[in-house]
Structures are given as structure tokens and as C-alpha cells.
Scaffold this motif. Sequence first.
Motif, PDB file in Angstrom:
ATOM      1  N   PRO A   1     -19.987  90.601  -6.276  1.00 36.45           N
ATOM      2  CA  PRO A   1     -20.664  91.635  -7.068  1.00 36.45           C
ATOM      3  C   PRO A   1     -21.442  92.617  -6.193  1.00 36.45           C
ATOM      4  O   PRO A   1     -21.501  93.803  -6.491  1.00 36.45           O
ATOM      5  CB  PRO A   1     -21.608  90.818  -7.965  1.00 36.45           C
ATOM      6  CG  PRO A   1     -21.006  89.465  -8.033  1.00 36.45           C
ATOM      7  CD  PRO A   1     -20.376  89.248  -6.699  1.00 36.45           C
ATOM      8  N   GLY A   2     -22.038  92.113  -5.095  1.00 39.17           N
ATOM      9  CA  GLY A   2     -22.742  93.012  -4.192  1.00 39.17           C
ATOM     10  C   GLY A   2     -21.812  94.019  -3.554  1.00 39.17           C
ATOM     11  O   GLY A   2     -22.156  95.196  -3.390  1.00 39.17           O
TER      12      GLY A   2
ATOM     13  N   GLN B   1     -26.886  91.900 -16.218  1.00 37.65           N
ATOM     14  CA  GLN B   1     -25.445  91.773 -16.398  1.00 37.65           C
ATOM     15  C   GLN B   1     -24.816  93.089 -16.861  1.00 37.65           C
ATOM     16  O   GLN B   1     -23.680  93.400 -16.489  1.00 37.65           O
ATOM     17  CB  GLN B   1     -25.144  90.661 -17.408  1.00 37.65           C
ATOM     18  CG  GLN B   1     -25.486  89.270 -16.911  1.00 37.65           C
ATOM     19  CD  GLN B   1     -24.703  88.905 -15.669  1.00 37.65           C
ATOM     20  OE1 GLN B   1     -23.494  89.062 -15.600  1.00 37.65           O
ATOM     21  NE2 GLN B   1     -25.408  88.432 -14.642  1.00 37.65           N
ATOM     22  N   ALA B   2     -25.536  93.859 -17.649  1.00 35.38           N
ATOM     23  CA  ALA B   2     -25.028  95.176 -18.063  1.00 35.38           C
ATOM     24  C   ALA B   2     -24.933  96.111 -16.861  1.00 35.38           C
ATOM     25  O   ALA B   2     -23.986  96.897 -16.744  1.00 35.38           O
ATOM     26  CB  ALA B   2     -25.937  95.783 -19.129  1.00 35.38           C
ATOM     27  N   MET B   3     -25.915  96.022 -15.949  1.00 39.72           N
ATOM     28  CA  MET B   3     -25.843  96.821 -14.727  1.00 39.72           C
ATOM     29  C   MET B   3     -24.605  96.456 -13.919  1.00 39.72           C
ATOM     30  O   MET B   3     -23.866  97.327 -13.453  1.00 39.72           O
ATOM     31  CB  MET B   3     -27.095  96.608 -13.882  1.00 39.72           C
ATOM     32  CG  MET B   3     -27.102  97.408 -12.587  1.00 39.72           C
ATOM     33  SD  MET B   3     -28.233  96.796 -11.327  1.00 39.72           S
ATOM     34  CE  MET B   3     -27.376  95.322 -10.797  1.00 39.72           C
ATOM     35  N   LEU B   4     -24.362  95.152 -13.762  1.00 39.73           N
ATOM     36  CA  LEU B   4     -23.192  94.718 -12.997  1.00 39.73           C
ATOM     37  C   LEU B   4     -21.901  95.174 -13.674  1.00 39.73           C
ATOM     38  O   LEU B   4     -20.966  95.635 -13.001  1.00 39.73           O
ATOM     39  CB  LEU B   4     -23.209  93.199 -12.850  1.00 39.73           C
ATOM     40  CG  LEU B   4     -22.056  92.578 -12.071  1.00 39.73           C
ATOM     41  CD1 LEU B   4     -21.967  93.159 -10.670  1.00 39.73           C
ATOM     42  CD2 LEU B   4     -22.210  91.066 -12.009  1.00 39.73           C
TER      43      LEU B   4
ATOM     44  N   MET C   1     -28.678  87.343  -6.537  1.00 45.92           N
ATOM     45  CA  MET C   1     -29.433  86.247  -7.147  1.00 45.92           C
ATOM     46  C   MET C   1     -28.918  85.924  -8.542  1.00 45.92           C
ATOM     47  O   MET C   1     -28.658  84.763  -8.862  1.00 45.92           O
ATOM     48  CB  MET C   1     -30.924  86.612  -7.207  1.00 45.92           C
ATOM     49  CG  MET C   1     -31.615  86.711  -5.859  1.00 45.92           C
ATOM     50  SD  MET C   1     -31.660  85.138  -4.958  1.00 45.92           S
ATOM     51  CE  MET C   1     -32.587  84.129  -6.088  1.00 45.92           C
ATOM     52  N   ALA C   2     -28.769  86.961  -9.377  1.00 47.88           N
ATOM     53  CA  ALA C   2     -28.450  86.719 -10.792  1.00 47.88           C
ATOM     54  C   ALA C   2     -26.993  86.364 -11.022  1.00 47.88           C
ATOM     55  O   ALA C   2     -26.680  85.579 -11.921  1.00 47.88           O
ATOM     56  CB  ALA C   2     -28.813  87.959 -11.620  1.00 47.88           C
ATOM     57  N   SER C   3     -26.085  86.914 -10.217  1.00 43.41           N
ATOM     58  CA  SER C   3     -24.659  86.734 -10.479  1.00 43.41           C
ATOM     59  C   SER C   3     -23.991  85.732  -9.556  1.00 43.41           C
ATOM     60  O   SER C   3     -22.817  85.406  -9.759  1.00 43.41           O
ATOM     61  CB  SER C   3     -23.927  88.082 -10.358  1.00 43.41           C
ATOM     62  OG  SER C   3     -24.442  89.005 -11.281  1.00 43.41           O
ATOM     63  N   GLN C   4     -24.696  85.251  -8.542  1.00 41.95           N
ATOM     64  CA  GLN C   4     -24.100  84.299  -7.613  1.00 41.95           C
ATOM     65  C   GLN C   4     -24.969  83.052  -7.436  1.00 41.95           C
ATOM     66  O   GLN C   4     -24.521  81.941  -7.664  1.00 41.95           O
ATOM     67  CB  GLN C   4     -23.871  84.970  -6.265  1.00 41.95           C
ATOM     68  CG  GLN C   4     -22.833  86.068  -6.294  1.00 41.95           C
ATOM     69  CD  GLN C   4     -21.398  85.567  -6.325  1.00 41.95           C
ATOM     70  OE1 GLN C   4     -20.489  86.266  -6.725  1.00 41.95           O
ATOM     71  NE2 GLN C   4     -21.163  84.349  -5.907  1.00 41.95           N
TER      72      GLN C   4
END
Length: 410
Positions: free
Chosen positions: A74-75, A125-128, A222-225
Motif C-alpha cells: 500500500p505504501g 481505508q478510504a484514503m488507501l 501501520m493500518a494496512s500492514q
Amino acid sequence: MRQTLWQPLSAGLVAAFVGYTSSFAVVLAGLRGAGATAGQAASGLLVLCLTLGLGTMLLAWRYKTPVMLAWSTPGAAVLAAGGAVAGGWPAAVGAFLVTGVLIAATAAIPRLGDLAGSIPAPISQAMLAGVVLPLCLAPVTATARHPAVLLPVLAVWLAVLAFAPRWANAAALGTALAVAVAALAADSPDAGAFTPHLSWTAPAFTWQALVGIAVPLYLVTMASQNVPGTAVLSGFGYRTPWRPALAVTAAGTIAGAPAGGHAINLAAISAALSASPDAGRDPARRWIAAFTTGCAYVPLAFASAALSAVVTAAPDGLVVAAAGIALFGILGSSLASAAAEPRGREAAIVTFLVAASGVTAAGIGAAFWALLAGLAVRLIIGLRDRRAAPAPDTRDGAGEPGRTAGASRG
């Protein structure tokens, strides 16, 4: 005994191959988007493989737990969508360093982790989802422009998805690479382009890069991994060595940043391959699968230059489209999380739209502005809901105002 050892070994090799082939194109696209040359992007892929491989080996051996590290896919998507920032590639490298420092601070200061976790999941999650949407549209737009090149990639992806979903992304990337290799062979490339190398860049620091790259990169990592990676291990009955794992990923990110590595973190999807019964019936020996994955990433690192050369020679839009296919799963899960809570869904929608717009203001990319916009809308909605809430009834049981039920009547 031989059968018992073979299962974790084979599971570890599969996890390494799936993790590498399914998303290396996203990493290269992200680094190139942040301003790296082909050689610098190849260096970044190489150092990411080395740091996550060595880090995985260390954690698995030390804690006898199938904990695995991965690069931040994601990064990389955030980098690809955001584009170059003020200060160019050196400023991006500086932002990678700051990201590593933030991860290290999170390991040392639990309250910082609480602060990062206080951003509502629908917003992050909306940002991603908004960040990866343009990349996920690439297969559609590229197919419209070059159907003869892209249709075979999509056909292979669909065929493998029907029978072996785990290998679908890898098969699509393999098909794209086959087309790219044919194009590369026709160009008679310089043999030096295939030589593995590290390209060092002195970091520079600009506030635009710190705000536009370091902050979103830290948050999505942090949030997605890291958080999902912990949940995956917990689901199989393992306790993640949280602070040591953050310390190792921080050290790897800081060490790899000057060579172009953007961030490493706890693995989520590939971690399930080493923690599940596929890695052996004995849970106490599944750490061998993770250790094997780490070992496998070290030789894979030396394919980075060749892959970067192939990607550079690929027909326009081919590898970006293959990278977009690899992000379909992230887009789907992010959209589902963003829309999971009906209350305040407007904030998630605004976040998604701002991130997907790709707008840049004051030299800062859309990911940061999307977070600010979403949090602002969520705050306004919260104030509205509190004002609209009925006042609490303070009358006692006899209907007398000014007394709470059960209060003494003297």
C-alpha cells in the motif's frame, strides 16, 4: 521427520514466490513515481528484499513464531499515485528515513501507536482505496489503448483466478513480463543493466515530502500492514512480538532508505501461508516456514536489476496495468472497510474522492489532503449528531423535574 520438515520448507518457498511476484511491479512503479531512475528503483527493490528477508529470519528464529515481514505494497501505491515531490528523489529518500523513525518511535512510545490508531479505520481505508483506484483503472485504460498487448494478461489472470486464485496475480505479472522480455530482446540491451547494484542517495528533507510522503506512508503501513499482520497471526493462535517486530522493521526501513527502500512491515496475506496448517500439522514448527521465506528473499534480491530493466523496456502501460491487477484485492478490502459503518459514511466518501482525484496543493499530494478532508467532515458530522441528540430526561420517577430517579427526597 522428513515429511514434517518438508511441509514448512515448501510453504515458506511458496510464500516467498507469491509475495515477490504478486507485487514487485507495484514497488517499482511506486519508486519510479517518487522520482527514482530505473537504476535507483532496482536498488530499492534489492534492499527491500535484503532487509525484509534478514528481518524475517531474525524474528522467526528468535521467537520461534511464523512472523513474516514484507515490503509495504500500500505504501508503494501511495508513492505511485502521489508522484514526485519538491526536492525530487533525495527528498523522497528523506521521507523514507522519517517513516522509519516514526515506526521506531511507535515501538518505543506506545502512545504514538495509540495516536496513529485513533484515526478512524473508515477514513484510513478510504484514503488507501482512493490512492489505489487510479492504478486499478490502469488495466482498463491500457487495454483500450493496446488490446493486443493487455488482453492476454487479463485472460491469463481470469483463467488462473478461476482455478488457483492464490497464483492469479503472479500469473498475470508473469505474462506481462514475458511480453516485456520479448520487447527487451528486440532492443539489444546493455548487459550492465542486469547487474545487481545498490545506488546510494543522500537524503534531503522538505516539508512537502515529510507531509506528503512520510505521514501517509507511515499511516498506511501501520493500518494496512502491521495491524492486519498481527491479526493474521492471532487468528492462527500466535502472539506477535509486537515491539521487537516494529523495532526490526524500523531498523530495516532506516537502513534501506538511502538505497531506495521505502518501508518494510509485518506481512499479512503471505503470513497466512506460513502460519496455517499448510505449513505443517505442528504449530510449534511453522516458524521454519517463515524462516525459509526470509532465506528465499535474499537470492530474489539479486533479480532486481534484471526485473527493472525488463519493466523499463515494456510496452507503454503494460507493467503498470499488471501492477493494477495486483492491487484489486487491496482496493476491494479497503472499499469494504471504508463503507462498513453507515454512520459518518459521508466522511469516508469525501476521503475517497479527494485521494482518488490526485490533486496536489502546496506541493503536497492528495493522500494527506484526503485525510484532512475526511477528518474534518467526520468532526462536523459528530458535532451535528451531538446537537441533534435529545437532552437527557432528568425527572424522577414521580415526574418531578430537577431530580434524578432514585435521588433522596429529604
